[in-house]
Scaffold this active site. Structure first.
Site, PDB file in Angstrom:
ATOM      1  N   ASP A 297     -32.711 -27.227  41.483  1.00 50.49           N
ATOM      2  CA  ASP A 297     -31.747 -28.132  41.832  1.00 50.49           C
ATOM      3  C   ASP A 297     -32.077 -29.382  41.427  1.00 50.49           C
ATOM      4  O   ASP A 297     -33.145 -29.690  41.213  1.00 50.49           O
ATOM      5  CB  ASP A 297     -31.256 -28.124  43.334  1.00 50.49           C
ATOM      6  CG  ASP A 297     -30.805 -26.714  43.703  1.00 50.49           C
ATOM      7  OD1 ASP A 297     -30.021 -25.876  43.019  1.00 50.49           O
ATOM      8  OD2 ASP A 297     -31.000 -26.197  44.919  1.00 50.49           O
TER       9      ASP A 297
ATOM     10  N   TYR B 292     -43.254 -21.453  46.282  1.00 53.57           N
ATOM     11  CA  TYR B 292     -42.921 -22.922  46.250  1.00 53.57           C
ATOM     12  C   TYR B 292     -43.772 -23.545  47.180  1.00 53.57           C
ATOM     13  O   TYR B 292     -44.252 -23.216  48.217  1.00 53.57           O
ATOM     14  CB  TYR B 292     -41.611 -22.850  46.811  1.00 53.57           C
ATOM     15  CG  TYR B 292     -40.494 -22.455  45.790  1.00 53.57           C
ATOM     16  CD1 TYR B 292     -39.781 -23.637  44.731  1.00 53.57           C
ATOM     17  CD2 TYR B 292     -40.143 -21.413  45.390  1.00 53.57           C
ATOM     18  CE1 TYR B 292     -38.893 -23.183  44.099  1.00 53.57           C
ATOM     19  CE2 TYR B 292     -39.294 -20.995  44.341  1.00 53.57           C
ATOM     20  CZ  TYR B 292     -38.637 -21.884  43.633  1.00 53.57           C
ATOM     21  OH  TYR B 292     -37.771 -21.534  42.662  1.00 53.57           O
TER      22      TYR B 292
END
EC number: 5.4.99.12
Length: 271
Positions: free
Chosen positions: A52, A110
Protein backbone atom coordinates in the site's frame (compact mmCIF):
# COMPACT_ATOMS: atom_id res chain seq x y z
CA UNK A 1 11.42 -14.62 -24.79
CA UNK A 2 13.37 -14.41 -21.55
CA UNK A 3 12.03 -14.05 -18.00
CA UNK A 4 13.92 -11.73 -15.67
CA UNK A 5 13.51 -11.84 -11.90
CA UNK A 6 14.13 -8.71 -9.82
CA UNK A 7 14.65 -8.20 -6.11
CA UNK A 8 13.63 -4.65 -5.28
CA UNK A 9 14.01 -2.32 -2.32
CA UNK A 10 12.07 0.91 -2.05
CA UNK A 11 11.08 3.69 0.30
CA UNK A 12 7.31 3.75 -0.02
CA UNK A 13 6.85 7.25 1.41
CA UNK A 14 6.29 9.01 -1.90
CA UNK A 15 4.65 6.13 -3.76
CA UNK A 16 0.92 5.47 -4.04
CA UNK A 17 1.63 1.81 -3.46
CA UNK A 18 3.04 -0.89 -5.72
CA UNK A 19 0.23 -1.40 -8.22
CA UNK A 20 -0.03 0.63 -11.40
CA UNK A 21 -2.61 3.43 -11.10
CA UNK A 22 -3.54 6.08 -13.69
CA UNK A 23 -1.91 9.49 -13.05
CA UNK A 24 -0.39 8.32 -9.75
CA UNK A 25 3.20 7.43 -8.97
CA UNK A 26 3.63 3.75 -8.13
CA UNK A 27 6.60 1.39 -7.86
CA UNK A 28 5.30 -0.80 -10.68
CA UNK A 29 4.84 2.29 -12.82
CA UNK A 30 8.39 3.53 -12.28
CA UNK A 31 9.81 0.09 -13.06
CA UNK A 32 7.81 -0.31 -16.25
CA UNK A 33 8.85 3.15 -17.44
CA UNK A 34 12.52 2.32 -16.87
CA UNK A 35 12.27 -1.04 -18.66
CA UNK A 36 10.42 0.56 -21.57
CA UNK A 37 13.24 3.08 -21.99
CA UNK A 38 15.64 0.16 -22.41
CA UNK A 39 13.51 -2.07 -24.65
CA UNK A 40 11.53 0.53 -26.58
CA UNK A 41 8.37 -1.52 -26.03
CA UNK A 42 5.75 -1.70 -23.29
CA UNK A 43 6.65 -4.37 -20.71
CA UNK A 44 4.40 -5.56 -17.87
CA UNK A 45 6.04 -6.15 -14.48
CA UNK A 46 4.47 -8.71 -12.11
CA UNK A 47 5.09 -8.32 -8.38
CA UNK A 48 5.02 -10.91 -5.60
CA UNK A 49 2.50 -8.79 -3.73
CA UNK A 50 0.92 -5.36 -3.59
CA UNK A 51 2.19 -2.94 -0.98
CA UNK A 52 0.00 0.00 0.00
CA UNK A 53 0.88 3.68 -0.10
CA UNK A 54 3.62 4.42 2.42
CA UNK A 55 4.69 0.78 2.86
CA UNK A 56 8.36 -0.02 2.23
CA UNK A 57 10.19 -3.03 0.82
CA UNK A 58 13.57 -4.60 1.34
CA UNK A 59 12.70 -7.75 -0.58
CA UNK A 60 9.90 -7.19 -3.07
CA UNK A 61 10.25 -9.69 -5.92
CA UNK A 62 8.99 -9.12 -9.45
CA UNK A 63 9.44 -10.57 -12.91
CA UNK A 64 8.98 -9.49 -16.51
CA UNK A 65 9.44 -10.99 -19.97
CA UNK A 66 11.59 -9.50 -22.73
CA UNK A 67 12.76 -10.56 -26.16
CA UNK A 68 15.90 -12.70 -26.27
CA UNK A 69 17.70 -9.95 -28.16
CA UNK A 70 18.15 -8.20 -24.79
CA UNK A 71 20.15 -11.12 -23.37
CA UNK A 72 23.29 -9.01 -23.04
CA UNK A 73 21.61 -6.32 -20.92
CA UNK A 74 22.94 -6.02 -17.37
CA UNK A 75 19.53 -5.39 -15.89
CA UNK A 76 20.51 -4.40 -12.37
CA UNK A 77 22.96 -1.76 -13.55
CA UNK A 78 20.76 -0.59 -16.43
CA UNK A 79 17.62 -0.15 -14.32
CA UNK A 80 19.40 1.47 -11.38
CA UNK A 81 20.84 4.06 -13.75
CA UNK A 82 17.28 5.06 -14.71
CA UNK A 83 15.32 4.63 -11.47
CA UNK A 84 14.89 7.42 -8.88
CA UNK A 85 16.73 7.34 -5.56
CA UNK A 86 13.82 5.87 -3.57
CA UNK A 87 13.76 2.57 -5.46
CA UNK A 88 16.65 0.27 -6.34
CA UNK A 89 17.27 -3.16 -7.83
CA UNK A 90 19.18 -5.37 -5.39
CA UNK A 91 19.48 -8.24 -7.85
CA UNK A 92 18.41 -9.20 -11.38
CA UNK A 93 18.73 -12.64 -12.90
CA UNK A 94 17.47 -14.82 -15.72
CA UNK A 95 15.00 -17.44 -14.48
CA UNK A 96 12.93 -20.30 -15.83
CA UNK A 97 9.75 -19.40 -17.77
CA UNK A 98 7.85 -21.37 -15.11
CA UNK A 99 8.89 -18.97 -12.36
CA UNK A 100 6.20 -16.53 -11.23
CA UNK A 101 6.98 -13.91 -8.60
CA UNK A 102 3.55 -14.29 -6.99
CA UNK A 103 2.37 -17.83 -7.66
CA UNK A 104 5.73 -19.56 -7.14
CA UNK A 105 6.15 -18.04 -3.67
CA UNK A 106 6.06 -20.47 -0.74
CA UNK A 107 6.07 -17.89 2.03
CA UNK A 108 6.67 -14.21 2.71
CA UNK A 109 8.18 -12.20 5.55
CA UNK A 110 7.14 -8.75 6.72
CA UNK A 111 8.55 -6.54 9.45
CA UNK A 112 6.82 -3.77 11.37
CA UNK A 113 8.78 -1.18 13.36
CA UNK A 114 7.38 0.35 16.55
CA UNK A 115 8.64 3.42 18.44
CA UNK A 116 8.27 2.72 22.17
CA UNK A 117 9.28 6.07 23.69
CA UNK A 118 6.71 8.74 24.61
CA UNK A 119 9.00 11.53 25.82
CA UNK A 120 10.74 12.20 22.50
CA UNK A 121 10.82 11.16 18.86
CA UNK A 122 13.50 11.29 16.15
CA UNK A 123 11.92 13.27 13.28
CA UNK A 124 13.86 11.47 10.54
CA UNK A 125 12.30 8.16 11.62
CA UNK A 126 8.72 9.41 11.17
CA UNK A 127 8.27 7.69 7.79
CA UNK A 128 9.47 4.31 9.05
CA UNK A 129 7.96 3.68 12.50
CA UNK A 130 4.68 3.84 14.39
CA UNK A 131 5.02 5.94 17.53
CA UNK A 132 2.91 3.73 19.77
CA UNK A 133 4.58 4.27 23.16
CA UNK A 134 5.54 1.72 25.85
CA UNK A 135 4.17 -1.82 25.57
CA UNK A 136 3.88 -4.84 27.84
CA UNK A 137 6.27 -7.26 26.11
CA UNK A 138 4.96 -10.30 27.98
CA UNK A 139 1.39 -9.66 26.83
CA UNK A 140 2.66 -8.92 23.33
CA UNK A 141 4.53 -12.22 23.16
CA UNK A 142 1.47 -14.13 24.33
CA UNK A 143 -0.68 -12.42 21.73
CA UNK A 144 1.73 -13.29 18.92
CA UNK A 145 1.58 -16.99 19.82
CA UNK A 146 -2.15 -17.13 19.08
CA UNK A 147 -1.48 -16.15 15.46
CA UNK A 148 0.78 -19.14 14.82
CA UNK A 149 -0.54 -21.98 12.68
CA UNK A 150 -3.31 -22.22 10.10
CA UNK A 151 -6.34 -19.99 10.66
CA UNK A 152 -9.14 -18.20 8.88
CA UNK A 153 -7.97 -14.57 9.02
CA UNK A 154 -11.27 -12.96 7.97
CA UNK A 155 -11.18 -10.75 11.07
CA UNK A 156 -7.82 -9.35 9.97
CA UNK A 157 -8.59 -8.69 6.31
CA UNK A 158 -9.66 -5.33 4.92
CA UNK A 159 -12.04 -5.31 1.96
CA UNK A 160 -11.05 -4.47 -1.59
CA UNK A 161 -9.52 -7.66 -3.03
CA UNK A 162 -11.27 -10.75 -4.39
CA UNK A 163 -9.70 -13.96 -3.06
CA UNK A 164 -10.58 -17.65 -3.07
CA UNK A 165 -9.79 -18.30 0.59
CA UNK A 166 -9.10 -16.32 3.76
CA UNK A 167 -7.17 -19.20 5.33
CA UNK A 168 -3.46 -18.56 5.83
CA UNK A 169 -0.64 -20.14 7.83
CA UNK A 170 1.66 -18.13 10.09
CA UNK A 171 4.98 -19.95 10.49
CA UNK A 172 6.75 -17.53 12.81
CA UNK A 173 6.01 -14.33 14.73
CA UNK A 174 8.79 -12.73 16.76
CA UNK A 175 10.21 -9.41 17.95
CA UNK A 176 13.73 -8.00 18.25
CA UNK A 177 15.48 -4.62 18.80
CA UNK A 178 15.29 -2.04 16.05
CA UNK A 179 17.68 0.54 14.63
CA UNK A 180 17.63 2.65 17.81
CA UNK A 181 17.13 1.84 21.50
CA UNK A 182 13.59 3.20 21.27
CA UNK A 183 12.53 0.89 18.45
CA UNK A 184 11.26 -2.67 18.33
CA UNK A 185 10.62 -4.76 15.24
CA UNK A 186 7.87 -7.32 14.86
CA UNK A 187 8.64 -9.93 12.20
CA UNK A 188 6.03 -12.28 10.80
CA UNK A 189 6.53 -15.08 8.28
CA UNK A 190 3.56 -16.77 6.63
CA UNK A 191 2.31 -18.69 3.63
CA UNK A 192 0.73 -15.48 2.39
CA UNK A 193 -1.15 -12.46 3.65
CA UNK A 194 -4.56 -10.92 3.02
CA UNK A 195 -5.12 -7.25 2.29
CA UNK A 196 -3.62 -5.22 5.17
CA UNK A 197 -3.53 -8.38 7.29
CA UNK A 198 -0.13 -7.65 8.83
CA UNK A 199 -1.12 -4.10 9.77
CA UNK A 200 -4.33 -5.39 11.31
CA UNK A 201 -2.45 -7.99 13.34
CA UNK A 202 -0.03 -5.33 14.55
CA UNK A 203 -2.91 -3.03 15.46
CA UNK A 204 -4.36 -5.82 17.59
CA UNK A 205 -1.03 -6.60 19.25
CA UNK A 206 -0.38 -2.97 20.14
CA UNK A 207 -3.78 -2.77 21.77
CA UNK A 208 -2.84 -5.85 23.79
CA UNK A 209 0.56 -4.39 24.64
CA UNK A 210 -1.12 -1.22 25.91
CA UNK A 211 -3.25 -3.28 28.26
CA UNK A 212 -6.50 -2.45 26.46
CA UNK A 213 -7.14 -6.08 25.47
CA UNK A 214 -6.10 -9.51 26.71
CA UNK A 215 -3.76 -11.74 24.67
CA UNK A 216 -6.64 -14.23 24.32
CA UNK A 217 -8.42 -11.58 22.24
CA UNK A 218 -6.49 -12.82 19.22
CA UNK A 219 -7.97 -16.30 19.55
CA UNK A 220 -11.47 -14.87 19.96
CA UNK A 221 -11.15 -12.64 16.90
CA UNK A 222 -9.90 -15.52 14.76
CA UNK A 223 -12.94 -17.55 15.78
CA UNK A 224 -15.36 -14.66 15.14
CA UNK A 225 -14.27 -14.13 11.50
CA UNK A 226 -15.58 -10.56 11.68
CA UNK A 227 -13.37 -7.63 10.66
CA UNK A 228 -15.64 -5.10 12.39
CA UNK A 229 -14.80 -6.68 15.76
CA UNK A 230 -11.03 -6.24 15.38
CA UNK A 231 -8.95 -3.19 16.43
CA UNK A 232 -7.95 -0.43 14.02
CA UNK A 233 -5.34 -0.95 11.31
CA UNK A 234 -1.76 0.04 12.18
CA UNK A 235 -0.30 2.92 10.11
CA UNK A 236 1.38 2.06 6.81
CA UNK A 237 4.78 3.62 7.43
CA UNK A 238 6.01 1.01 9.93
CA UNK A 239 5.53 -1.89 7.52
CA UNK A 240 8.22 -3.36 5.28
CA UNK A 241 8.12 -6.34 2.90
CA UNK A 242 11.30 -8.06 4.05
CA UNK A 243 11.57 -11.08 1.76
CA UNK A 244 9.93 -13.78 -0.31
CA UNK A 245 10.82 -17.47 -0.19
CA UNK A 246 10.59 -19.68 -3.28
CA UNK A 247 12.47 -22.77 -2.10
CA UNK A 248 15.00 -24.84 -3.99
CA UNK A 249 12.61 -25.39 -6.89
CA UNK A 250 14.87 -24.56 -9.78
CA UNK A 251 12.60 -21.64 -10.60
CA UNK A 252 15.11 -18.99 -9.67
CA UNK A 253 14.45 -18.29 -6.02
CA UNK A 254 15.89 -19.14 -2.63
CA UNK A 255 15.21 -18.30 0.99
CA UNK A 256 14.46 -14.72 2.07
CA UNK A 257 15.76 -13.28 -1.17
CA UNK A 258 15.47 -9.64 -0.21
CA UNK A 259 17.27 -10.08 3.09
CA UNK A 260 20.15 -12.01 1.54
CA UNK A 261 20.70 -9.50 -1.24
CA UNK A 262 20.38 -6.53 1.12
CA UNK A 263 23.08 -7.96 3.35
CA UNK A 264 25.30 -8.50 0.32
CA UNK A 265 24.79 -4.83 -0.52
CA UNK A 266 25.67 -3.77 3.02
CA UNK A 267 22.08 -3.00 4.07
CA UNK A 268 20.97 -4.03 7.57
CA UNK A 269 17.64 -5.87 7.65
CA UNK A 270 16.48 -3.62 10.50
CA UNK A 271 16.78 -0.43 8.41
Amino acid sequence: MQRIKLIIAYDGTNFCGWQLQPKLRTVQGDLEKAITRITGTTVRVHGSGRTDSGVHALGQVAHFDVDSCFASVKWQRALNSLLPDDVTILDAQLVSPEFHSRYSAIRKTYTYTLWLENSFFLPWRRHYVWKCGPLDFCALDQGMQYFLGEHDFSSFQNTGTEIKSTVRTIHEFKRYPGQTEQEMILEVCGSGFLKQMVRNMVGCLVRIGRGKAEPETVRSLLQMKDRTAAPATAPAQGLCMAGVYYGETGCGGTADTGRNQAQNCGINRED
